[in-house]
Design an enzyme around this catalytic site. Structure first.
Site, PDB file in Angstrom:
ATOM      1  N   GLY A  95       0.828  -1.194   0.000  1.00 24.47           N
ATOM      2  CA  GLY A  95       0.000   0.000   0.000  1.00 24.47           C
ATOM      3  C   GLY A  95       0.865   1.248   0.000  1.00 24.47           C
ATOM      4  O   GLY A  95       2.056   1.205   0.319  1.00 24.47           O
ATOM      5  N   GLY A 138       0.061  -5.102   0.886  1.00 23.73           N
ATOM      6  CA  GLY A 138      -1.226  -5.047   0.203  1.00 23.73           C
ATOM      7  C   GLY A 138      -1.336  -5.966  -0.992  1.00 23.73           C
ATOM      8  O   GLY A 138      -2.424  -6.426  -1.336  1.00 23.73           O
ATOM      9  N   GLU A 161       6.069  -5.371   7.507  1.00 23.37           N
ATOM     10  CA  GLU A 161       5.477  -4.240   8.228  1.00 23.37           C
ATOM     11  C   GLU A 161       6.133  -3.923   9.571  1.00 23.37           C
ATOM     12  O   GLU A 161       6.122  -2.763  10.010  1.00 23.37           O
ATOM     13  CB  GLU A 161       3.972  -4.487   8.440  1.00 23.37           C
ATOM     14  CG  GLU A 161       3.138  -4.387   7.186  1.00 23.37           C
ATOM     15  CD  GLU A 161       3.180  -5.625   6.310  1.00 23.37           C
ATOM     16  OE1 GLU A 161       2.609  -5.601   5.202  1.00 23.37           O
ATOM     17  OE2 GLU A 161       3.789  -6.636   6.726  1.00 23.37           O
ATOM     18  N   ASP A 169      -0.910  -6.761   7.982  1.00 17.85           N
ATOM     19  CA  ASP A 169      -2.358  -6.591   7.915  1.00 17.85           C
ATOM     20  C   ASP A 169      -2.921  -7.274   6.669  1.00 17.85           C
ATOM     21  O   ASP A 169      -2.435  -8.332   6.290  1.00 17.85           O
ATOM     22  CB  ASP A 169      -2.728  -5.112   8.002  1.00 17.85           C
ATOM     23  CG  ASP A 169      -2.252  -4.302   6.806  1.00 17.85           C
ATOM     24  OD1 ASP A 169      -1.216  -4.651   6.209  1.00 17.85           O
ATOM     25  OD2 ASP A 169      -2.916  -3.293   6.467  1.00 17.85           O
TER      26      ASP A 169
END
Length: 377
Positions: A95, A138, A161, A169
């Site tokens: 992302g 992502g 991350e 996530d």
């Protein structure tokens, strides 16, 4: 949009030039809005191309919003959906975290992105991801929840991350703890990368196909009219996996990452005393202490939750991450200023205490909680 200038025929010749200039402006505006993700139909297959190759096809709010709308529409119209990335380097590198750290834009982006992840995980028709090239963060969320995930010799996957003050996530709390022998906890905490056929051996990809054959595979898939035809076609294209590059370390991964706390994991790694354990210790010590603890807690809880519940939990964590210090600081240090000297708060594992960790997991106000249209959660 078709090439050339769209001219509306009118009865008044004087209006033609005005119409031309107006339509050109309209065309350019629409093109700029739509160019970050492309949608097309081949036979009865929906084809999605993430189209930001210079940014390694990283996701922004514009892209995930379009994906959500189109995927919802297509699952009732198409035989299957194929998603791929433009260019030769990446499927999707993650992302756009520079936007995600914004306290307003961040939650909006995460909310829409997680809805896309949930939809993919519950998609009614075959969803096929060509994870050719870099696939991180992502990009994992756009692929791993789908029915078919195709790796190539160019594939590189990771969930990095914890290095930027976030946590794995996009459903990472769902799929990582379900990988074999604590491999997911190892990948989620260390951000270690897997390449090529290792991605299949780990259980993240379902098939391995040479990148040179993806075009042919796409054309043949677009002609499939049933799940049986899709499965049979993959059996023809799939290449057998080789020995897992982490095979010699699996017993240590299983032992060390079975520990219930980060401190215990570190203690077990110190006992192993080999090149791999020393390298892994160095890696963990370079990560954000708070992120390590939040990540381990999320993966432990996610092992007992379904995908929707995991994404709801992650949304709480993501919202708190945009409000707190570490995520913006990690992005600043590694991606904006690039001084590679993040000042974490808390700065040690000991300071990242129970109250700090649990504060991330608390429910949001009801009107802010992540909800899915087809879910009673």
């Amino acid at each position: 949009m078709p090439n050339g200038i769209l001219v509306y025929v009118t009865m008044f010749k004087l209006s033609i030039n005005f119409t031309r200039s107006t339509s050109v402006c309209l065309k350019r505006t629409m093109s700029s809005q739509e160019s970050d993700v492309l949608f097309e139909t081949i036979n009865n297959a929906g084809i999605i191309t993430l189209n930001r190759p210079k940014a390694l096809n990283s996701l922004n709010t514009s892209m995930v919003s379009k994906l959500l709308t189109q995927l919802q529409e297509w699952q009732n119209q198409k035989s299957l959906v194929i998603i791929k990335g433009a260019g030769e380097k990446a499927f999707c590198a993650g992302g756009d975290v520079k936007a995600a750290i914004d306290k307003v834009e961040g939650p909006r982006f995460f909310r829409t992105e997680y809805k896309v992840n949930y939809l993919i995980g519950n998609y009614k028709i075959p969803y096929i991801a060509f994870i050719n090239g870099i696939t991180m963060g992502g990009g994992m969320g756009l692929s791993v929840h789908g029915r078919y995930r195709v790796a190539t010799e160019k594939t590189v996957i990771a969930m990095p991350e914890t290095k930027i003050g976030l946590f794995p996530d996009v459903g990472g709390s769902y799929f990582l703890p379900r990988l074999q022998v604590n491999l997911g906890l190892y990948l989620g905490l260390t951000g270690d990368r897997l390449k090529g056929k290792d991605v299949v051996k780990a259980g993240i990809a379902t098939h391995f196909v040479s990148s040179k054959r993806l075009y042919e595979l796409e054309k043949l898939l677009s002609r499939c009219t049933s799940e049986a035809e899709v499965s049979a076609l993959f059996n023809k294209f799939n290449e057998p996996a080789e020995e897992f590059s982490l095979a010699e370390h699996i017993k240590h991964i299983n032992y060390c990452f079975a520990a219930s706390t980060i401190e215990e994991i570190i203690e077990r790694l110190e006992k192993v005393q080999n090149y791999w354990s020393k390298k892994t210790l160095e890696c963990l010590h370079s990560m954000c202490p708070g992120s390590l603890k939040i990540t381990l807690r999320a993966l432990q809880r996610g092992a007992q939750l379904d995908l929707g519940q995991c994404l709801q939990m992650e949304y709480r964590l993501a919202c708190r991450a945009t409000e707190n210090h570490d995520f913006p600081e990690g992005v600043r240090a590694l991606l904006i200023d690039k001084d590679n000297k993040p000042q974490w708060k808390p700065s040690t594992l000991a300071e990242a205490n129970e109250d700090y960790v649990e504060g991330y997991f608390k429910r949001l106000p009801d009107n802010q909680e992540l909800k899915f249209n087809d879910s009673k959660l």
